[in-house]
Design an enzyme around this catalytic site. Structure first.
Site, PDB file in Angstrom:
ATOM      1  N   VAL A 136       0.889  -1.152   0.000  1.00 44.35           N
ATOM      2  CA  VAL A 136       0.000   0.000   0.000  1.00 44.35           C
ATOM      3  C   VAL A 136       0.933   1.209   0.000  1.00 44.35           C
ATOM      4  O   VAL A 136       1.635   1.459   0.977  1.00 44.35           O
ATOM      5  CB  VAL A 136      -0.923   0.010   1.230  1.00 44.35           C
ATOM      6  CG1 VAL A 136      -1.814   1.251   1.216  1.00 44.35           C
ATOM      7  CG2 VAL A 136      -1.786  -1.254   1.257  1.00 44.35           C
ATOM      8  N   SER A 137       0.959   1.926  -1.103  1.00 41.73           N
ATOM      9  CA  SER A 137       1.955   2.981  -1.291  1.00 41.73           C
ATOM     10  C   SER A 137       1.796   4.095  -0.269  1.00 41.73           C
ATOM     11  O   SER A 137       0.734   4.260   0.344  1.00 41.73           O
ATOM     12  CB  SER A 137       1.850   3.559  -2.703  1.00 41.73           C
ATOM     13  OG  SER A 137       2.044   2.556  -3.671  1.00 41.73           O
ATOM     14  N   ALA A 138       2.866   4.863  -0.091  1.00 43.95           N
ATOM     15  CA  ALA A 138       2.815   6.006   0.811  1.00 43.95           C
ATOM     16  C   ALA A 138       1.748   6.988   0.322  1.00 43.95           C
ATOM     17  O   ALA A 138       1.614   7.230  -0.882  1.00 43.95           O
ATOM     18  CB  ALA A 138       4.171   6.692   0.888  1.00 43.95           C
TER      19      ALA A 138
END
Length: 463
Positions: free
Chosen positions: A121-123
């Site tokens: 889950v990307s920043a």
């Protein structure tokens, strides 16, 4: 008669005690049922209160995250801010505290057997930046490539009830997880597809926007074919050792960039995967990587250059350590044939092994910890370097080795000065992706992929 009367009276009295039907009577079992009901109601009330407090806490963290991203410039529109405030990120990051779920950091959800992340889950900041680049509007049909769930939910918020979102990933474990999280968060309408994203998802095409959330080395034709004529693809594109989120607009059969931002993502799997190429030098202490190893000398020739005296030139260009100067490497790549990147794996490693004081044994001083811009030619090797200034800034310069060291160091320093003068504060490069089977473009091609040729041009400097 008395016997009959007594019998009748006893019978009625006994029946009342057994059944509890007499007015004012209350059996033990009834009282226990009522006590259980009261306990259940009280526990349900406490659970509802806890859930309400937890949701209020999560909403507060979402609002704080949105405010932070606005303050830092990652969010520039009220629509993206509203999406971040609406989507419960903690649902997509199980196992983390609510506070950690809303921290501005990447969450790795799967790794391979070597520990390398394969899904995340990307920043939030890079997700917000890419969504701003995408320019999603209500009613659009959208495709996300690389499924974590959270970003698809943000896209669904931006597209609204009249829009349509499809998210695809090659890993069924990732798509199963995304499906569960999306359903739990209230985004059951998002289509989740398990497939190799190199072929896109034709069943729901054409798309107004394609948002790629894995690092890509190439641009598969399906991504372009499945765009609407005025569509846009936002993709983390690996180009000369750096990954940039590039917003490409479709113009006929080619893609033309509208914005670029430095970023980082897990690598693409499947047909679109690409192994990085590099030369190991100095017994493995150094790596020289290149987009095309055939365009630079071999390891033996570069090591021979590194054994010679070092030339040093300074550009006069000073930058703060926190200041972004990510357009400089691409500027140098367009200026120098033989552009590559130097990584020193052992800090302080010499240019070439040998006894102290021998030529080439002084420590290398690259400007960056990894992927420092460099140039390798048949007659020399140069890399960007830096030195500290009294006010806390660093000055950029060049170190070079080999027969052509003096000229190469001067040329790299002069090119750095030209970048600072003409492009440092500019709008950045324009990257155009031309189909590989079409005519060779007039613009300078700096990278050839399996499906596209990538050309970079620089807008005239604004004076």
């Amino acid at each position: 008669m008395g016997s009959g009367s007594g019998s009748a009276s006893g019978s009625g009295s006994g029946s009342g005690r057994d059944s509890g039907s007499a007015p004012g009577s209350d059996s033990g079992s009834d009282r226990e049922r009522r006590r259980r009901s009261w306990r259940d109601q009280a526990e349900a009330g406490r659970a509802a209160s806890r859930a309400s407090r937890a949701e209020a806490q999560a909403a507060a963290f979402r609002a704080a995250l949105a405010d932070r991203l606005v303050a830092e410039g990652a969010i520039t529109t009220p629509e993206v801010a509203a999406a971040v405030r609406a989507v419960p990120r903690h649902v997509f990051t199980p196992g983390l505290s609510v506070e950690a779920a809303y921290a501005n950091r990447v969450v790795f959800v799967k790794r391979d057997r070597h520990g390398v992340p394969t899904s995340s889950v990307s920043a939030p900041d890079i997700q917000a930046i890419m969504l701003e680049q995408a320019g999603i509007r209500p009613g659009m049909r959208l495709l996300e490539i690389g499924s974590g769930g959270y970003n698809a939910a943000l896209m669904a918020e931006l597209a609204g009830p009249d829009g349509e979102v499809t998210t695809v990933d090659i890993d069924p474990a990732v798509t199963d997880r995304a499906r569960r999280c999306l359903d739990q968060a209230g985004y059951a309408a998002v289509h989740v597809v398990t497939a190799d994203a190199a072929t896109g998802v034709p069943d729901h095409a054409p798309y107004d926007r394609v948002v790629v959330t894995v690092e890509a080395w190439d641009l598969p034709p399906a991504w372009i074919r499945q765009l609407t004529p005025a569509g846009r693809v936002v993709v983390p594109l690996l180009l000369y050792g750096m990954t940039r989120s590039v917003a490409f607009d479709r113009e006929d059969d080619r893609l033309v960039s509208r914005s670029t931002r430095l970023c980082g993502f897990v690598k693409m799997q499947g047909a679109g995967s690409h192994a990085e190429e590099g030369l190991l030098l100095n017994e493995g202490d150094l790596t020289v990587a290149a987009d095309d190893l055939g365009a630079i000398p071999d390891a033996t020739r570069i090591e021979a250059h590194l054994r010679g005296p070092r030339a040093e030139r300074w550009s006069g260009v000073q930058v703060w350590r926190w200041e972004p100067w990510d357009t400089l490497p691409l500027w140098l790549a367009t200026a120098f044939p033989g552009y590559c990147q130097l990584t020193v794996h052992v800090p302080g490693a010499p240019a070439a092994p040998g006894p102290p004081g021998a030529p080439g044994t002084e420590p290398l001083e690259p400007a960056l910890a990894t992927a420092t811009p460099a140039v390798a030619t048949p007659t020399g090797f140069a890399h960007l370097t830096a030195r500290a200034r009294p006010d806390g800034r660093i000055e950029l310069g060049a170190h070079a080795f080999g027969p052509d060291a003096v000229h190469l160091a001067s040329a790299m320093a002069d090119s750095t000065a030209a970048w600072s003068r003409d492009q440092r504060l500019g709008s950045g490069p324009v990257i155009t992706a031309w189909p590989i089977d079409g005519p060779v473009p007039d613009a300078g091609v700096i990278a050839v992929r399996e499906h596209v040729r990538l050309a970079v041009t620089w807008p005239p400097a604004s004076r």
